[in-house]
Design a protein around this motif. Structure first.
Motif, mmCIF file in Angstrom:
data_model
loop_
_atom_site.group_PDB
_atom_site.id
_atom_site.type_symbol
_atom_site.label_atom_id
_atom_site.label_comp_id
_atom_site.label_asym_id
_atom_site.label_seq_id
_atom_site.Cartn_x
_atom_site.Cartn_y
_atom_site.Cartn_z
ATOM 1 N N THR A 288 0.908 -1.260 0.135
ATOM 2 C CA THR A 288 -0.115 -0.107 -0.025
ATOM 3 C C THR A 288 0.864 1.101 0.097
ATOM 4 O O THR A 288 0.393 2.471 -0.222
ATOM 5 C CB THR A 288 -0.709 0.267 1.148
ATOM 6 N N GLY A 289 2.138 0.873 0.247
ATOM 7 C CA GLY A 289 3.020 2.366 0.062
ATOM 8 C C GLY A 289 4.220 1.663 0.433
ATOM 9 O O GLY A 289 4.559 0.542 0.463
ATOM 10 N N LEU A 290 5.327 2.732 0.706
ATOM 11 C CA LEU A 290 6.798 2.389 1.118
ATOM 12 C C LEU A 290 7.253 3.293 2.294
ATOM 13 O O LEU A 290 7.140 4.271 2.428
ATOM 14 C CB LEU A 290 7.580 2.981 -0.333
ATOM 15 N N VAL A 291 7.762 2.579 3.228
ATOM 16 C CA VAL A 291 8.392 2.911 4.325
ATOM 17 C C VAL A 291 9.805 3.226 4.053
ATOM 18 O O VAL A 291 10.364 2.271 4.020
ATOM 19 C CB VAL A 291 7.739 2.065 5.702
ATOM 20 N N VAL A 292 10.267 4.523 4.417
ATOM 21 C CA VAL A 292 11.555 4.772 4.082
ATOM 22 C C VAL A 292 12.073 5.407 5.212
ATOM 23 O O VAL A 292 11.340 6.106 6.134
ATOM 24 C CB VAL A 292 11.786 5.858 2.970
ATOM 25 N N ASP A 293 13.665 5.809 5.209
ATOM 26 C CA ASP A 293 14.068 6.616 6.485
ATOM 27 C C ASP A 293 15.326 7.426 5.779
ATOM 28 O O ASP A 293 16.082 7.674 6.654
ATOM 29 C CB ASP A 293 14.333 5.601 7.550
ATOM 30 N N SER A 294 15.273 7.737 4.573
ATOM 31 C CA SER A 294 16.056 8.603 4.214
ATOM 32 C C SER A 294 15.776 9.054 2.860
ATOM 33 O O SER A 294 14.715 8.586 2.153
ATOM 34 C CB SER A 294 17.681 8.029 3.791
ATOM 35 N N ILE A 295 16.290 10.397 2.407
ATOM 36 C CA ILE A 295 16.052 10.742 1.119
ATOM 37 C C ILE A 295 16.234 9.721 0.154
ATOM 38 O O ILE A 295 15.595 9.687 -1.101
ATOM 39 C CB ILE A 295 16.830 12.179 0.835
#
Lengths: 379, 379
Positions: A288-295
């Motif tokens: 359902t989406g994408l979980v990220v932690d950087s640009i």
């Protein structure tokens, strides 16, 4: 079931403009009425509902120019207290003021905590009244709290027909909400520029954030890829989110829920969100989406989002984030409280008959019993 | 008499720095103890008192970095409620939170209202609980309020030995307190310049008033007559006020009391004050100061103030504004409440014996009786 919903008085239910809590209270209330329950809504007098409206103030306090909402809320709570016997369940959405006032009625009370819980200011009162059955709106929201009586985590839900799936989507990134440092619009802009994909920002600027907007964000807007639209209403939201390639949610704070993520899913639009607060619970990564932690990861996610299946996203919304599912979860909690109170009354009745006529032990015993039970219970 | 004083948790009692309410609560508490009463002080744990301290929070909330004081105050009020039977009188200094919580104990409650009462935000809750016995700190303070149960107006008082008369005085005008638009430091500066008399400004600048200070006041300071000292402590206050020709109090808001006026009087220094709020009640025009309503009149008052008798001003302080006089007035109110409650209990007992065994009429009848009586009573 005879249910009282007790809403904040800041905004009408539903709110005329911004107001996440009042919006959720409205969706829950209308769904409970639709399912045939006898619901009273304690809220500002300009609220609109199919439940029985009990005005706690003539109109929404913010629009009436009131800055201190405590006095009117105390008046409303006194009215709830006087009428408490009319209801099986008192469901509060206004944080801490009910705690000392309803301590003898916790067996039929539920409080949904709508805000962040990491501010130490609030912990003393939760510690002092640990028996109030509390609902968290994400598991992550609970983390900073002292030991309390968690009845369940119940994610918010929207009416299923509020938004229709937009199968086609579009070619821009969407940023929706408020301009403020913890929402990180600067990250959204950087992601757009590095991806070479257009970004539309639909956001209000509160007076408190005006200085941040002028000094930090406005200088970044002078780029053909970036379009600043300003505040939009609920009607415009459907097109704005539905026609986007993805929603960008690059938050830098422990978001307790984040309604905009499920609004986006309802329209079939994937969410690219920073790993913070509720995000990993709401987003199924890659689905359902994408979980990220950087640009860098976010820029990769933009490319990935173009290939995601919008029908699947909407299906996930339908199964996890409708107000029907939300109301069902709340009814399970209400029902469990009623059964516990019933059982406890029977136990105490027996006990009282044989050992302690006229005993006043009921309330404290009931509370401690509930406290123990609830640690096991999850909806 | 067994008396509970319930203070705000924002500052310690007495406050380490600024904090008018906490200062008055301290003076009243210490004087009641001195007179032999059994006093419990509910206040922050870093308070210092000869009464029995009941900590409502480990330390003053402002210094602990807490922004929302409601949660901790609710915890303290719950403790007061549980211990209520230990006291003859519960004396609150924290505005509206006690109203719904103590509604069944109003016969032994007193609330001193320390702030301005013209904000409409607060009126609904006073209207909903009209039976709480209220103390105004000036008659003018009452004006905007709906009908409530006024028990008395009691002016604040200082310990008689806190400041000694400065017979000599000095040759400058003093402005003391906060820099803010409603305190009108600009008026003080204009009066000094037009009079050709020096002005010393001892005032703190809160963050919220920083912009006002920089844009409106700082440009006016570049004059050999004007000296800006910044914030001073209690110790420095004695010399600052005592060595002045007059205190300038050119306020532009409905000041509920204005402690600095009686501090000035204690030192023998006359007060030149704008006709606003409590001013005409505190200042005896021509005797302890001069009440004005224009810059012209204030300039005339500066010339007049030089000829005023500092011994007379101190004598007026001694007879009207000591904490001994303040405590005496409060004890009269406490005593009256106890007698009323006693009488009412007897009446209801008789009534109950002959007519209505088990009647639950006591509380409402008592409240309405008190409401009527109190309209006649003045301390």
């Amino acid at each position: 079931m005879r249910i009282a919903q007790i809403a904040p008085l800041a905004e009408a239910v539903p709110p005329k403009m911004y107001g996440g809590t009042e919006r959720v209270v409205s969706w829950l209330t209308e769904e409970l009425v639709r399912q045939g329950h006898d619901v009273h809504l304690f809220a500002s007098g300009d609220s609109v509902t199919t439940a029985k409206l009990c005005p706690g103030a003539p109109k929404a306090l913010r629009l009436a120019g009131m800055h201190d909402h405590t006095p009117s809320t105390l008046v409303m709570l006194d009215e709830v207290q006087r009428r408490a016997a009319e209801f099986d369940i008192l469901h509060f959405h206004i944080d801490v003021l009910p705690l000392p006032l309803f301590k003898h009625l916790f067996h039929k009370c539920v409080t949904t905590l709508h805000g962040r819980l990491d501010l130490p200011d609030f912990h003393p009162v939760y510690r002092a009244f640990p028996a109030m059955p509390l609902i968290s709106i994400s598991d992550q929201q609970r983390r900073p709290m002292p030991p309390v009586n968690w009845a369940a985590t119940i994610h918010h839900g929207l009416p299923q027909d509020l938004y229709r799936l937009n199968k086609k989507g579009g070619d821009y990134l969407a940023f929706l909400g408020r301009i403020s440092p913890e929402k990180r619009p600067d990250r959204a802009i950087e992601i757009a520029k590095r991806s070479g994909v257009r970004l539309k920002i639909a956001a209000k600027v509160d007076p408190v954030d005006r200085e941040y907007f002028t000094s930090q964000i406005e200088p970044l807007l002078d780029d053909p890829l970036i379009e600043f639209i300003g505040e939009i209403d609920d009607h415009q939201k459907e097109a704005f989110l539905g026609q986007a390639l993805a929603l960008i949610f690059p938050i830098d704070w422990p978001e307790p829920f984040g309604l905009v993520m499920i609004e986006s899913m309802a329209l079939g639009t994937p969410v690219i969100a920073w790993r913070n607060g509720s995000v990993p619970e709401i987003i199924e990564n890659g689905r359902t989406g994408l979980v990220v932690d950087s640009i860098e990861k976010a820029v990769e996610a933009v490319a990935h989002a173009k290939r995601m299946d919008r029908v699947t996203i909407r299906q996930q919304f339908d199964s996890r984030f409708t107000s029907t599912r939300m109301a069902k979860n709340y009814l399970t909690v209400y029902q469990r409280l009623l059964v516990q109170a019933e059982e406890e009354t029977q136990t105490v009745d027996q006990f009282a008959t044989f050992h302690l006529p006229g005993s006043s032990l009921t309330a404290p015993r009931l509370q401690s019993q509930m406290h123990k039970d609830s640690k096991l219970a999850r909806v």
